[in-house]
Design an enzyme around this catalytic site. Structure first.
Site, PDB file in Angstrom:
ATOM      1  N   ASP A   1      26.373  34.205  42.046  1.00 44.34           N
ATOM      2  CA  ASP A   1      26.248  33.973  43.488  1.00 44.34           C
ATOM      3  C   ASP A   1      24.779  33.826  43.874  1.00 44.34           C
ATOM      4  O   ASP A   1      24.391  32.920  44.601  1.00 44.34           O
ATOM      5  CB  ASP A   1      26.871  35.138  44.270  1.00 44.34           C
ATOM      6  CG  ASP A   1      28.386  35.207  44.078  1.00 44.34           C
ATOM      7  OD1 ASP A   1      28.972  34.236  43.574  1.00 44.34           O
ATOM      8  OD2 ASP A   1      28.972  36.246  44.432  1.00 44.34           O
TER       9      ASP A   1
ATOM     10  N   HIS B   1      33.909  27.589  48.891  1.00 48.36           N
ATOM     11  CA  HIS B   1      32.724  27.338  48.064  1.00 48.36           C
ATOM     12  C   HIS B   1      32.785  26.029  47.250  1.00 48.36           C
ATOM     13  O   HIS B   1      31.808  25.281  47.230  1.00 48.36           O
ATOM     14  CB  HIS B   1      32.540  28.586  47.185  1.00 48.36           C
ATOM     15  CG  HIS B   1      31.339  28.630  46.330  1.00 48.36           C
ATOM     16  ND1 HIS B   1      30.637  29.792  46.092  1.00 48.36           N
ATOM     17  CD2 HIS B   1      30.711  27.691  45.614  1.00 48.36           C
ATOM     18  CE1 HIS B   1      29.641  29.538  45.270  1.00 48.36           C
ATOM     19  NE2 HIS B   1      29.663  28.275  44.962  1.00 48.36           N
TER      20      HIS B   1
ATOM     21  N   ARG C   1      29.714  48.226  46.672  1.00 48.63           N
ATOM     22  CA  ARG C   1      29.049  47.698  45.488  1.00 48.63           C
ATOM     23  C   ARG C   1      27.630  47.368  45.911  1.00 48.63           C
ATOM     24  O   ARG C   1      27.330  47.211  47.077  1.00 48.63           O
ATOM     25  CB  ARG C   1      29.733  46.428  44.996  1.00 48.63           C
ATOM     26  CG  ARG C   1      31.154  46.674  44.539  1.00 48.63           C
ATOM     27  CD  ARG C   1      31.651  45.531  43.692  1.00 48.63           C
ATOM     28  NE  ARG C   1      31.939  44.336  44.483  1.00 48.63           N
ATOM     29  CZ  ARG C   1      32.118  43.131  43.920  1.00 48.63           C
ATOM     30  NH1 ARG C   1      32.014  42.969  42.624  1.00 48.63           N
ATOM     31  NH2 ARG C   1      32.395  42.084  44.683  1.00 48.63           N
TER      32      ARG C   1
ATOM     33  N   TRP D   1      33.261  30.401  37.091  1.00 46.35           N
ATOM     34  CA  TRP D   1      33.034  30.569  38.532  1.00 46.35           C
ATOM     35  C   TRP D   1      34.255  31.232  39.190  1.00 46.35           C
ATOM     36  O   TRP D   1      34.128  32.026  40.116  1.00 46.35           O
ATOM     37  CB  TRP D   1      32.744  29.205  39.186  1.00 46.35           C
ATOM     38  CG  TRP D   1      32.739  29.337  40.677  1.00 46.35           C
ATOM     39  CD1 TRP D   1      31.681  29.687  41.461  1.00 46.35           C
ATOM     40  CD2 TRP D   1      33.877  29.227  41.533  1.00 46.35           C
ATOM     41  NE1 TRP D   1      32.083  29.783  42.762  1.00 46.35           N
ATOM     42  CE2 TRP D   1      33.426  29.513  42.840  1.00 46.35           C
ATOM     43  CE3 TRP D   1      35.220  28.920  41.338  1.00 46.35           C
ATOM     44  CZ2 TRP D   1      34.271  29.486  43.943  1.00 46.35           C
ATOM     45  CZ3 TRP D   1      36.073  28.902  42.428  1.00 46.35           C
ATOM     46  CH2 TRP D   1      35.590  29.180  43.718  1.00 46.35           C
TER      47      TRP D   1
ATOM     48  N   ASP E   1      36.601  33.877  39.341  1.00 49.46           N
ATOM     49  CA  ASP E   1      36.696  35.255  38.835  1.00 49.46           C
ATOM     50  C   ASP E   1      38.059  35.570  38.242  1.00 49.46           C
ATOM     51  O   ASP E   1      38.206  36.514  37.468  1.00 49.46           O
ATOM     52  CB  ASP E   1      36.480  36.239  39.994  1.00 49.46           C
ATOM     53  CG  ASP E   1      35.011  36.484  40.258  1.00 49.46           C
ATOM     54  OD1 ASP E   1      34.217  36.395  39.310  1.00 49.46           O
ATOM     55  OD2 ASP E   1      34.668  36.763  41.418  1.00 49.46           O
TER      56      ASP E   1
ATOM     57  N   LYS F   1      43.251  33.570  48.306  1.00 52.21           N
ATOM     58  CA  LYS F   1      42.127  33.709  47.365  1.00 52.21           C
ATOM     59  C   LYS F   1      42.149  32.601  46.299  1.00 52.21           C
ATOM     60  O   LYS F   1      42.342  31.450  46.607  1.00 52.21           O
ATOM     61  CB  LYS F   1      42.166  35.102  46.718  1.00 52.21           C
ATOM     62  CG  LYS F   1      42.065  36.255  47.699  1.00 52.21           C
ATOM     63  CD  LYS F   1      40.640  36.603  48.037  1.00 52.21           C
ATOM     64  CE  LYS F   1      39.899  37.196  46.868  1.00 52.21           C
ATOM     65  NZ  LYS F   1      38.492  37.380  47.184  1.00 52.21           N
TER      66      LYS F   1
ATOM     67  N   ARG G   1      25.577  39.957  48.722  1.00 49.23           N
ATOM     68  CA  ARG G   1      26.951  39.880  49.213  1.00 49.23           C
ATOM     69  C   ARG G   1      27.529  41.191  49.746  1.00 49.23           C
ATOM     70  O   ARG G   1      28.637  41.195  50.256  1.00 49.23           O
ATOM     71  CB  ARG G   1      27.875  39.452  48.059  1.00 49.23           C
ATOM     72  CG  ARG G   1      27.685  38.058  47.583  1.00 49.23           C
ATOM     73  CD  ARG G   1      28.174  37.063  48.626  1.00 49.23           C
ATOM     74  NE  ARG G   1      28.265  35.745  48.053  1.00 49.23           N
ATOM     75  CZ  ARG G   1      27.223  34.945  47.879  1.00 49.23           C
ATOM     76  NH1 ARG G   1      26.016  35.306  48.278  1.00 49.23           N
ATOM     77  NH2 ARG G   1      27.373  33.760  47.324  1.00 49.23           N
TER      78      ARG G   1
END
Ligand code: GLC
Length: 826
Positions: free
Chosen positions: A349, A670, A342, A496, A498, A662, A332
């Protein structure tokens, strides 16, 4: 409003209006050398790691956007007028110059017509070489001779993203450029063996290795002094900022054309020389490009479909598979959103990505699965974010880069986090992924492979190991043990979602996911038990086989019971009347109940209640209706509604995210395909298609004024109706929605999926589809599939013909064979 179109024959997206409302990106490279590039050639390259080994620099989230890039400037020597082959950075007015950008399968082409010069710059990275090839052509379409100065430009990186952005008392002196034999080499002097280069297969007329010599003070990439002047200054220097710029003077008679090849690569001058030798001939460049095409065609050939839905055909046959593959390849952290700060693998994922494409990328999926198994703690939870190298046996590597300033570091012990940082769902995803891999490939031996756990791993290989099969049991047991006071799985650090941080509170979604994983495992154990004898080699004794069968039998009992208990408990405590709850806070307060004024209904738990099979028929139907009533929008299904506006940290960070963005009330892509699959589970092909169509980026090709983002990839989320930017899609490519869309469409809607030793075809389609065709390679044999729906049903198979003969199932055929399959629904 549209900005371009799909060219299916070439598998390209053609952008013919380049003044897009946001960056539309593509990925070049399929192995270690990678470039993320937008529609105006802005972007960056890295080698293996986007955090530690950048090749070219990028100023993310900057103004102007997406600078710098991999540019070609052309200057008319007669009057000094200049432009770039990609619209930016020079940005000629679009009523004077015409620009097109084409994104293809791991290549992008920028074309321009201006002042009687037709120019094109194609960028691609050969399958096996760490070098980006720039294939540039210029053609004089006017009736007068043209004298042109052609300049290339890249800005080199200091390798480490931090060095590019911080601590310049060190960074500015860590690299130098030198020019020799037509090659600009950047030496990362603080780093042993750290080099990159820029060269061309022609002899340049001049060069610049120092960025500021090329750009000039108070200038930008839009108007570099060197281009304005018409020649480079031959700059090279130890220390400072660096670039790769080569000048070539070209004179073209009317109708004449020239082709120029440039190379941007990993390694030192010798590596550059070797690549230049290899790609000196145009044939070699063409062959590398053909090989890249063949690389992708081989993948696409594993499944091609022809349905009445043009958008679905285009996405499944090309773009959604491409997106899924890219997620497995690069995880990702390489995009314009995650810009390399990162690194490594996100557990959940990666586990989901690896489940979605074992047919087209079996080796890559297996590699990812193995890496995740090594990142699993013996207690059965995964390390949320980790680097696979940490758990790979071998010599302790000497550090390439030792910073002269102290950077506090940690050892392995510190990276193994405890339960406090464990996510409740992370490892559960891996169980179905492993089983999916085995079903696709028939690689049952993988289940016996001995692997260490993150916390038993030793670099010298002496750490305790267990089989893959045992790893799976530990994952299932972890979720069996980690339950809260009502018997539902604890939410821990997060599930899932976050931003749902329940700690000791409980997550309905995880319990339903547990049911799904248990279901898959029970199916596996049933199969293994029945075939325990077949899997023992002849030299091994019958007793061993019997012992093994007894273990499978025991597991079968244990996990069947576990599945029944969890299912029962879910239905006892999570049903809310019209839908399922999302969970409980640690104070026992319900989340997602009909009396809630915020976050009244959530998508994840409801999708999984149905998809896992935990909900009975009546509840499943009601649940789906509730999703359709409360969460449906024309751009996809909302993650939850109404959005939270009041902070409540016992629910989690979600309550501090702006409403409509978000995880808080957006259309998070997803989980959408989970619902398509769930709808198919209960035979609602109409709803599956309605929800598919809403999210489908292809369907928004002509609504870019609303969508903004690219129509060829799924985006992480779309602003929800509680936000002023309702309908905007954000964060393309690097999202699990690509893989899940592919998986749900192919395995549930079209219903083509592998079994342990058969191919299963069990579609769930809209009643008005009369037929569809597919070609699927399964374990080396090609199945030519014709599904007919004469009665206009949504689900149900009445008859299967295998090579014209009626059959109750589709057996695995010998590799290399062609098999004709006719399926009649009814
Ligand atoms: C991001 C994360 C993913 C998470 C999702 C929802 O996409 O990468 O792991 O599941 O957000 O929070």
């Amino acid at each position: 409003m549209r900005y371009g179109h799909f060219d299916n024959e070439k598998r390209e997206y053609v952008i013919d209006r380049v003044d897009l409302p946001t960056s539309w990106t593509n990925y070049l490279g399929v192995k270690d050398f990678v470039t993320v590039i937008n529609h105006t050639a802005g972007g960056y390259s890295f080698y293996k790691s986007p955090e530690y080994h950048r090749i070219t620099r990028f100023r993310p989230n900057g103004v102007p956007m997406d600078r710098p890039g991999h540019y070609i400037y052309v200057r008319d020597a007669s009057d000094g007028d200049y432009w770039s082959l990609s619209w930016q950075p020079v940005g000629k007015p679009l009523d004077q110059a015409s620009y097109t950008a084409r994104h293809g399968m791991s290549y992008s082409v920028f074309s321009c017509e201006y002042k009687g010069i037709k120019g094109s710059q194609m960028l691609f990275i050969p399958v096996d070489d760490p070098v980006e090839i720039w294939d540039v052509t210029l053609e004089n379409t006017s009736d007068e001779e043209k004298s042109l100065d052609v300049f290339s430009y890249v800005e080199f990186s200091y390798h480490m993203i931090q060095s590019d952005n911080q601590n310049f008392q060190m960074s500015l002196y860590c690299a130098g450029t030198s020019y020799e034999d037509g090659i600009i080499e950047e030496d990362l002097f603080y780093e042993k063996g750290g080099y990159q280069y820029f060269t061309a297969t022609f002899t340049p007329d001049s060069f610049d290795g120092v960025r500021d010599a090329f750009i000039g003070l108070y200038h930008t990439e839009s108007n570099p002094v060197a281009v304005e002047r018409g020649c480079l200054s031959g700059s090279q220097e130890k220390g400072n900022n660096h670039c790769g710029s080569l000048q070539k003077k070209v004179t073209l008679k009317p109708g004449e054309k020239v082709r120029l090849i440039y190379l941007l690569g990993e390694g030192n001058r010798d590596a550059g020389r070797a690549m230049r030798d290899k790609y000196r001939s145009e044939e070699a460049v063409d062959k590398a490009f053909d090989d890249l095409k063949a690389f992708w065609e081989k993948k696409f050939a594993t499944l091609q479909i022809r349905t009445p839905h043009e958008g679905m055909n285009t996405l499944i046959n090309t773009w959604t598979l491409y997106q899924s593959e890219i997620n497995v390849m690069f995880s990702r952290f390489a995009s314009f959103i995650e810009v390399g700060g990162r690194t490594g693998l996100g557990y959940r994922d990666t586990a989901q990505d690896a489940m979605t494409i074992p047919h087209s990328a079996p080796d890559a999926c297996r590699m990812r699965i193995e890496q995740l198994l090594r990142g699993l703690c013996k207690a059965g939870y995964g390390l949320h974010l980790f680097q696979p190298e940490w758990f790979t046996e071998g010599e302790e590597e000497e550090e390439d880069f030792v910073s002269p300033t102290v950077i506090p570091g940690g050892d392995l012990k510190n990276v193994i986090h405890g339960l406090k940082d464990a996510c409740a769902d992370d490892a559960l995803w891996l169980v179905p992924s492993i089983i999916q891999y085995v079903k696709e490939t028939g690689d049952f031996a993988f289940l016996d492979k001995q692997l260490p756990y993150a916390d038993t791993f030793r670099k010298d290989g002496s750490g305790e190991t267990e089989s893959v099969y045992e790893h799976m049991k530990r994952i299932l047991d972890f979720s069996g043990d980690q339950v809260g006071s009502s018997g539902i799985c604890k939410g821990l650090r997060a599930d899932w979602n976050d931003c749902l941080n329940l700690g000791g509170g409980e997550s309905a979604m995880v319990s339903f996911l547990h049911v799904w994983a248990l279901d898959a495992f029970v199916e596996l154990a049933t199969y293994l038990k029945a075939h325990a004898m077949d899997f023992q080699s002849q030299t091994e004794s019958k007793t061993l086989a019997e012992k093994q069968a007894a273990i499978y039998e025991q597991d079968l009992q244990k996990y069947t019971e576990m599945k029944q208990t969890v299912t029962k408990r879910c239905n006892e405590v999570l049903w809310d009347g019209e839908w399922y709850l999302r969970g409980f806070t640690r104070y026992g307060k319900k989340i997602g109940t009909h009396t809630d004024t915020e976050g009244r209904i959530h998508l994840e738990s409801n999708a999984w209640a149905v998809l896992s099979g935990a909900a009975d028929k009546e509840r499943a139907e009601k649940t789906l209706e509730s999703i359709a009533t409360h969460l449906y929008t024309p751009y996809g299904l909302l993650l939850n509604t109404p959005s939270y506006t009041k902070e409540d940290m016992s629910i989690g960070f979600i309550t501090r995210v702006y409403p409509g963005l978000k995880e808080n009330g957006s259309i998070f892509s997803h989980p959408n395909p989970w619902v398509w699959a769930a709808a198919c589970r209960i035979g609602r092909g109409d709803l599956a298609m309605k929800f598919y169509d809403a999210l489908c980026p292809y369907n928004q090709n002509d609504k870019i004024e609303i969508r903004r983002s690219e129509p060829y990839s799924y985006c992480q989320f779309i602003s929800g109706r509680d936000h002023s930017t309702y309908g905007w899609a954000h964060h393309p490519f690097m999202t699990g929605s690509g893989g899940w869309s592919y998986f749900s469409v192919t395995e549930y809607m079209l219903g083509i999926r592998p079994g342990f030793e058969e191919l299963i075809i069990d579609p769930c389609i809209p009643a008005d589809w009369t037929e569809f065709l597919a070609e699927r390679i399964f374990r080396g044999a090609t199945y030519h599939i014709h599904v007919m729906n004469p009665m206009g049903v949504m689900k149900g198979v009445k008859q299967i013909l295998v090579n014209g003969e009626e059959s109750s199932y589709i057996p695995q055929a010998e590799s290399g064979r062609d098999v004709m399959i006719e399926v009649t629904m009814g």
